[in-house]
Scaffold this motif. Structure first.
Motif, PDB file in Angstrom:
ATOM      1  N   GLU A 107       6.815   6.883   9.137  1.00  0.00           N
ATOM      2  CA  GLU A 107       6.847   5.465   9.506  1.00  0.00           C
ATOM      3  C   GLU A 107       6.907   5.309  11.012  1.00  0.00           C
ATOM      4  O   GLU A 107       7.499   6.111  11.707  1.00  0.00           O
ATOM      5  CB  GLU A 107       8.066   4.790   8.863  1.00  0.00           C
ATOM      6  CG  GLU A 107       7.973   4.784   7.379  1.00  0.00           C
ATOM      7  CD  GLU A 107       8.317   3.447   6.807  1.00  0.00           C
ATOM      8  OE1 GLU A 107       8.446   2.482   7.578  1.00  0.00           O
ATOM      9  OE2 GLU A 107       8.447   3.364   5.598  1.00  0.00           O
ATOM     10  N   GLU A 108       6.296   4.231  11.475  1.00  0.00           N
ATOM     11  CA  GLU A 108       6.267   3.976  12.920  1.00  0.00           C
ATOM     12  C   GLU A 108       7.317   2.986  13.308  1.00  0.00           C
ATOM     13  O   GLU A 108       7.729   2.154  12.623  1.00  0.00           O
ATOM     14  CB  GLU A 108       4.886   3.458  13.309  1.00  0.00           C
ATOM     15  CG  GLU A 108       3.824   4.490  13.014  1.00  0.00           C
ATOM     16  CD  GLU A 108       2.447   3.859  12.942  1.00  0.00           C
ATOM     17  OE1 GLU A 108       2.285   2.678  13.253  1.00  0.00           O
ATOM     18  OE2 GLU A 108       1.539   4.567  12.560  1.00  0.00           O
ATOM     19  N   GLN A 140      -1.047   6.909   3.690  1.00  0.00           N
ATOM     20  CA  GLN A 140      -0.021   6.096   4.327  1.00  0.00           C
ATOM     21  C   GLN A 140       1.377   6.450   3.796  1.00  0.00           C
ATOM     22  O   GLN A 140       2.345   6.407   4.517  1.00  0.00           O
ATOM     23  CB  GLN A 140      -0.295   4.617   4.095  1.00  0.00           C
ATOM     24  CG  GLN A 140       0.624   3.710   4.872  1.00  0.00           C
ATOM     25  CD  GLN A 140       0.238   2.243   4.725  1.00  0.00           C
ATOM     26  OE1 GLN A 140      -0.763   1.918   4.116  1.00  0.00           O
ATOM     27  NE2 GLN A 140       1.045   1.389   5.287  1.00  0.00           N
ATOM     28  N   SER A 190      -6.192  -0.120  -1.472  1.00  0.00           N
ATOM     29  CA  SER A 190      -4.900   0.550  -1.346  1.00  0.00           C
ATOM     30  C   SER A 190      -4.918   1.946  -1.956  1.00  0.00           C
ATOM     31  O   SER A 190      -4.227   2.837  -1.471  1.00  0.00           O
ATOM     32  CB  SER A 190      -3.805  -0.274  -2.015  1.00  0.00           C
ATOM     33  OG  SER A 190      -3.581  -1.455  -1.311  1.00  0.00           O
ATOM     34  N   THR A 202       0.823  -1.204   0.000  1.00  0.00           N
ATOM     35  CA  THR A 202       0.000   0.000   0.000  1.00  0.00           C
ATOM     36  C   THR A 202       0.861   1.261   0.000  1.00  0.00           C
ATOM     37  O   THR A 202       0.571   2.219  -0.723  1.00  0.00           O
ATOM     38  CB  THR A 202      -0.948  -0.003   1.216  1.00  0.00           C
ATOM     39  OG1 THR A 202      -1.799  -1.140   1.119  1.00  0.00           O
ATOM     40  CG2 THR A 202      -1.791   1.249   1.265  1.00  0.00           C
ATOM     41  N   GLN A 203       1.920   1.271   0.780  1.00  0.00           N
ATOM     42  CA  GLN A 203       2.773   2.460   0.831  1.00  0.00           C
ATOM     43  C   GLN A 203       3.466   2.680  -0.519  1.00  0.00           C
ATOM     44  O   GLN A 203       3.563   3.813  -0.989  1.00  0.00           O
ATOM     45  CB  GLN A 203       3.796   2.333   1.941  1.00  0.00           C
ATOM     46  CG  GLN A 203       4.581   3.611   2.145  1.00  0.00           C
ATOM     47  CD  GLN A 203       5.461   3.554   3.380  1.00  0.00           C
ATOM     48  OE1 GLN A 203       5.707   2.489   3.917  1.00  0.00           O
ATOM     49  NE2 GLN A 203       5.915   4.704   3.817  1.00  0.00           N
ATOM     50  N   SER A 217       2.456   9.707   5.550  1.00  0.00           N
ATOM     51  CA  SER A 217       2.582   9.677   7.015  1.00  0.00           C
ATOM     52  C   SER A 217       3.952   9.115   7.391  1.00  0.00           C
ATOM     53  O   SER A 217       4.509   8.277   6.684  1.00  0.00           O
ATOM     54  CB  SER A 217       1.475   8.829   7.631  1.00  0.00           C
ATOM     55  OG  SER A 217       1.621   7.490   7.241  1.00  0.00           O
ATOM     56  N   HIS A 234      -6.270   4.378   0.673  1.00  0.00           N
ATOM     57  CA  HIS A 234      -5.444   4.644   1.845  1.00  0.00           C
ATOM     58  C   HIS A 234      -3.976   4.843   1.513  1.00  0.00           C
ATOM     59  O   HIS A 234      -3.206   5.211   2.391  1.00  0.00           O
ATOM     60  CB  HIS A 234      -5.565   3.484   2.835  1.00  0.00           C
ATOM     61  CG  HIS A 234      -6.970   3.202   3.253  1.00  0.00           C
ATOM     62  ND1 HIS A 234      -7.715   4.081   3.994  1.00  0.00           N
ATOM     63  CD2 HIS A 234      -7.775   2.137   3.002  1.00  0.00           C
ATOM     64  CE1 HIS A 234      -8.920   3.562   4.193  1.00  0.00           C
ATOM     65  NE2 HIS A 234      -8.986   2.395   3.605  1.00  0.00           N
ATOM     66  N   GLY A 235      -3.583   4.604   0.260  1.00  0.00           N
ATOM     67  CA  GLY A 235      -2.175   4.608  -0.097  1.00  0.00           C
ATOM     68  C   GLY A 235      -1.484   5.949   0.027  1.00  0.00           C
ATOM     69  O   GLY A 235      -0.376   6.051   0.547  1.00  0.00           O
TER      70      GLY A 235
END
Length: 181
Positions: free
Chosen positions: A180-181, A175, A168, A83-84, A178, A171-172
């Protein structure tokens, strides 16, 4: 012409690609085995052969359904994992059709490789049936079913890719932008 992004993705994720080839190969070998058993049944039909052929066919159809679902869900989850990457392509200006083309190319290449593996597995099944069940089953190679098996085995992964791509694309971009976690 195969896109460079597709070939690099398949090359870099060799283990994941080989795992996707296996269920497609199983699907194709089951389709070809069913076609071969049905063709072989016509030549030497008896009640025992007919019953055994129906029993084996039902088991193979169940195995085909499981393999089909495995291939579809595998492709769906693989696209969701990307997705990213899809979001980054969208941010860079790629259209939905371009991304769909990339996914379709990758899926059809994997399906083609899986079809070749499935054809080899079908020849193994032909040998096994001839060796172990010669009195009950006759297996004939049906070459005209090879493209049909490719088309049938392509449906599951392509539909999984399309459904995941729809999700995707929503939301791609969010994401991709945003942190990264």
């Amino acid at each position: 012409m195969i896109n460079r992004i597709v070939s690099e993705n398949l090359r870099c994720n060799l283990l994941q690609t080989s795992v996707k080839i296996l269920p497609v190969g199983i699907e194709v070998s089951i389709i070809l085995t069913l076609a071969g058993i049905q063709r072989g049944m016509g030549a030497h039909s008896s009640l025992a052969r007919l019953n055994f052929g129906i029993y084996v066919s039902v088991l193979l159809l169940f195995a085909f359904a499981v393999s089909f679902l495995f291939a579809t869900i595998g492709q769906y989850s693989e696209v969701l994992e990307r997705t990213q990457e899809i979001g980054i392509l969208r941010v860079l200006g790629a259209s939905s059709a371009y991304i769909l083309n990339l996914l379709s190319q990758g899926t059809l290449i994997v399906t083609l490789l899986g079809t070749l593996v499935g054809i080899a597995m079908a020849y193994g099944a032909k040998w096994l049936i001839g060796f172990a069940f010669a009195d009950y089953l006759t297996f004939a190679t049906v070459y005209k079913w090879w493209p049909v098996a490719y088309a049938i085995s392509s449906v599951g992964p392509l539909s999984g890719a399309i459904f995941a791509l729809r999700r995707s694309l929503k939301h791609g971009v969010i994401q991709a932008l945003s942190p990264e976690e």
